[in-house]
Design an enzyme around this catalytic site. Structure first.
Site, short mmCIF file in Angstrom:
data_model
loop_
_atom_site.label_atom_id
_atom_site.label_comp_id
_atom_site.label_asym_id
_atom_site.label_seq_id
_atom_site.Cartn_x
_atom_site.Cartn_y
_atom_site.Cartn_z
N TYR A 48 0.51 -1.28 -0.27
CA TYR A 48 -0.31 0.15 0.08
C TYR A 48 0.76 0.97 0.16
O TYR A 48 0.37 2.24 -0.49
CB TYR A 48 -1.17 -0.15 1.58
N LYS B 259 0.63 3.88 -2.94
CA LYS B 259 0.60 5.16 -2.97
C LYS B 259 2.17 6.48 -3.03
O LYS B 259 1.67 7.50 -3.36
CB LYS B 259 0.10 5.94 -0.94
P1 NAP Z 1 -13.30 1.29 0.61
O1 NAP Z 1 -14.56 1.84 0.95
O2 NAP Z 1 -12.05 0.15 0.34
O3 NAP Z 1 -13.85 2.23 -1.15
C1 NAP Z 1 -13.00 1.89 -1.98
C2 NAP Z 1 -13.31 2.14 -3.58
O4 NAP Z 1 -12.28 1.27 -4.89
C3 NAP Z 1 -15.10 0.67 -3.39
O5 NAP Z 1 -15.56 2.04 -4.28
C4 NAP Z 1 -14.08 -0.37 -4.35
O6 NAP Z 1 -14.96 -0.18 -4.90
C5 NAP Z 1 -13.23 0.58 -5.69
N1 NAP Z 1 -12.15 -0.12 -6.50
C6 NAP Z 1 -12.19 -1.12 -5.89
N2 NAP Z 1 -10.72 -1.25 -6.99
C7 NAP Z 1 -11.43 -0.68 -7.81
C8 NAP Z 1 -11.27 -0.32 -8.95
N3 NAP Z 1 -10.60 -1.50 -10.04
N4 NAP Z 1 -11.90 0.03 -10.28
C9 NAP Z 1 -13.42 1.34 -10.03
N5 NAP Z 1 -12.77 0.99 -8.36
C10 NAP Z 1 -11.93 0.29 -7.37
O7 NAP Z 1 -12.42 2.67 0.66
P2 NAP Z 1 -12.10 4.41 1.15
O8 NAP Z 1 -11.97 3.99 2.73
O9 NAP Z 1 -13.44 4.76 0.85
O10 NAP Z 1 -10.83 4.22 0.66
C11 NAP Z 1 -10.84 5.66 -0.51
C12 NAP Z 1 -9.79 6.28 -1.21
O11 NAP Z 1 -8.67 6.71 0.27
C13 NAP Z 1 -8.04 4.86 -1.87
O12 NAP Z 1 -7.80 5.44 -2.11
C14 NAP Z 1 -7.70 4.64 -0.09
O13 NAP Z 1 -6.76 4.79 -0.34
C15 NAP Z 1 -7.75 6.15 0.35
N6 NAP Z 1 -7.51 6.21 2.02
C16 NAP Z 1 -8.47 5.78 2.41
C17 NAP Z 1 -8.29 5.87 4.31
C18 NAP Z 1 -9.54 4.76 4.90
O14 NAP Z 1 -9.27 5.55 6.31
N7 NAP Z 1 -9.77 5.10 5.04
C19 NAP Z 1 -6.60 6.74 4.68
C20 NAP Z 1 -6.33 7.25 3.41
C21 NAP Z 1 -6.56 6.99 2.58
P3 NAP Z 1 -15.63 -2.29 -4.91
O15 NAP Z 1 -17.12 -1.72 -3.72
O16 NAP Z 1 -16.60 -2.52 -6.43
O17 NAP Z 1 -14.74 -3.35 -4.53
#
Ligand code: NAP
Length: 231
Positions: free
Chosen positions: A155, A159
Site C-alpha cells: 500500500y 501511494k
Molecule cells: P473503501 O471503502 O474500501 O472503498 C474503495 C472503493 O474503491 C470502492 O468503491 C471499490 O469498489 C473501489 N475500487 C477498488 N478497486 C477498484 C477498481 N479496480 N476500479 C474501480 N473502483 C475500484 O475505501 P475508502 O476508505 O473509501 O478509500 C478511498 C480512498 O481513500 C482510497 O484510495 C484509499 O486508499 C484512500 N484512503 C483511505 C483511508 C481510510 O482510512 N479509509 C486513509 C487514507 C487514504 P468495489 O466496491 O467495487 O470494491
C-alpha cells in the site's frame, strides 16, 4: 457551501466510502457528478441513497484502460466533459515486505497507481485544451517518503508512487489544470474500519476542497485537513 454550476466531476471508486461522500459533497456544491464504479449496479444503488437527479452513474474499472476509454467515449457521445477528476478508487493490501507475494504488489500498483495513470491520460488532455481542470489523487500519509513510507508495504509503495504521479502530471499540464494529492486521514469506511477516528464527511472534505480550487489555487501539492503536508 457555495453552489458551482456548469462543471462536471468524475469520481472513481465512488459506490462507497470516501468516494461516495465526495460525490455527495460535490453534488451539494452544484457540480454535475459522474459516480464511477467498477460494478455499475452497485453504483446505481449507491447513487439512489443520495437522491439527486444530477448524478450520473458510469461503469469504470480503473485497472482496465479499455473500461476507462469506453467510459470517456460514452460521456463524450453525450456531450459531457470532465472538468474535475477525483482518483479515489483504492485497495489496501496488508502485510510486511517479506510476507508479500508478487501478485499482491502488482494488484496494489494496478489499482492505486495505474488507475490514476489511465484516467489522467484520458481526461487531462481535454482539461488542458479547455483551460480548466482539477485533479485530486486520493493518497495517504502511509505513502509519505518523509514518514519513511510506513507499513503496509504494498500500500505504502503504491501511494508513494501515486504521489510521484501527482507531481509528474501537474508538471505535464498547463497551470489552469490543478493536480494535487490528498490524505483523508484515518477514516471510518470498509477500508479504514470502525475504530478510525474520522468520519467520511471530514475525510472527504480536503478532497472536495481540492476539487473546487480557485484559479489561483495550488498545484503539485499534498494536503491533509486543507493544509500542505510533506511528501
Ligand atoms: P473503501 O471503502 O474500501 O472503498 C474503495 C472503493 O474503491 C470502492 O468503491 C471499490 O469498489 C473501489 N475500487 C477498488 N478497486 C477498484 C477498481 N479496480 N476500479 C474501480 N473502483 C475500484 O475505501 P475508502 O476508505 O473509501 O478509500 C478511498 C480512498 O481513500 C482510497 O484510495 C484509499 O486508499 C484512500 N484512503 C483511505 C483511508 C481510510 O482510512 N479509509 C486513509 C487514507 C487514504 P468495489 O466496491 O467495487 O470494491
Amino acid at each position: 457551501m457555495n453552489r458551482e454550476p456548469g462543471r462536471t466531476a468524475l469520481v472513481t471508486g465512488a459506490n462507497r466510502g470516501i468516494g461516495l461522500e465526495t460525490v455527495r459533497q460535490l453534488d451539494l456544491a452544484g457540480l454535475d457528478v459522474v459516480l464511477a464504479a467498477r460494478d455499475v449496479a452497485r453504483g446505481r444503488v449507491a447513487a439512489r441513497t443520495l437522491g439527486s437527479r444530477r448524478i450520473r452513474v458510469e461503469e469504470l474499472d480503473v485497472t482496465d484502460p479499455t473500461s476507462v476509454a469506453a467510459c470517456a467515449q460514452r460521456l463524450a457521445d453525450d456531450g459531457v466533459t470532465v472538468d474535475v477528476l477525483v482518483n479515489n478508487a483504492g485497495i489496501y493490501p496488508t502485510g510486511s515486505f517479506f510476507s508479500l507475494d508478487e501478485d499482491t504488489v502488482r494488484r496494489a500498483l494496478d489499482v492505486n497507481l495505474m488507475g490514476a495513470f489511465h484516467t489522467c491520460r484520458v481526461f487531462c488532455p481535454g482539461m488542458a485544451r479547455r483551460g480548466y481542470g482539477r485533479v485530486v489523487n486520493v493518497s495517504s500519509g502511509l505513502g509519505a517518503l518523509t514518514e519513511n513510507v510506513p507499513s503496509p508495504a504494498a500500500y505504502g509503495i503504491s501511494k508513494a508512487a501515486l504521489n510521484a504521479l501527482t507531481l509528474v502530471v501537474s508538471a505535464a499540464v498547463p497551470s489552469t489544470v490543478k493536480v494535487n494529492a490528498a490524505c483523508p486521514g484515518w477514516v471510518r469506511t470498509d477500508m479504514g474500519g470502525r475504530r478510525a477516528p474520522t468520519g467520511v464527511e471530514e475525510g472527504a472534505d480536503t478532497v472536495t476542497w481540492l476539487a473546487r480550487l480557485p484559479d489561483l489555487g495550488p498545484t503539485g501539492g499534498f494536503f491533509r485537513n486543507r493544509r500542505r503536508i510533506d511528501w
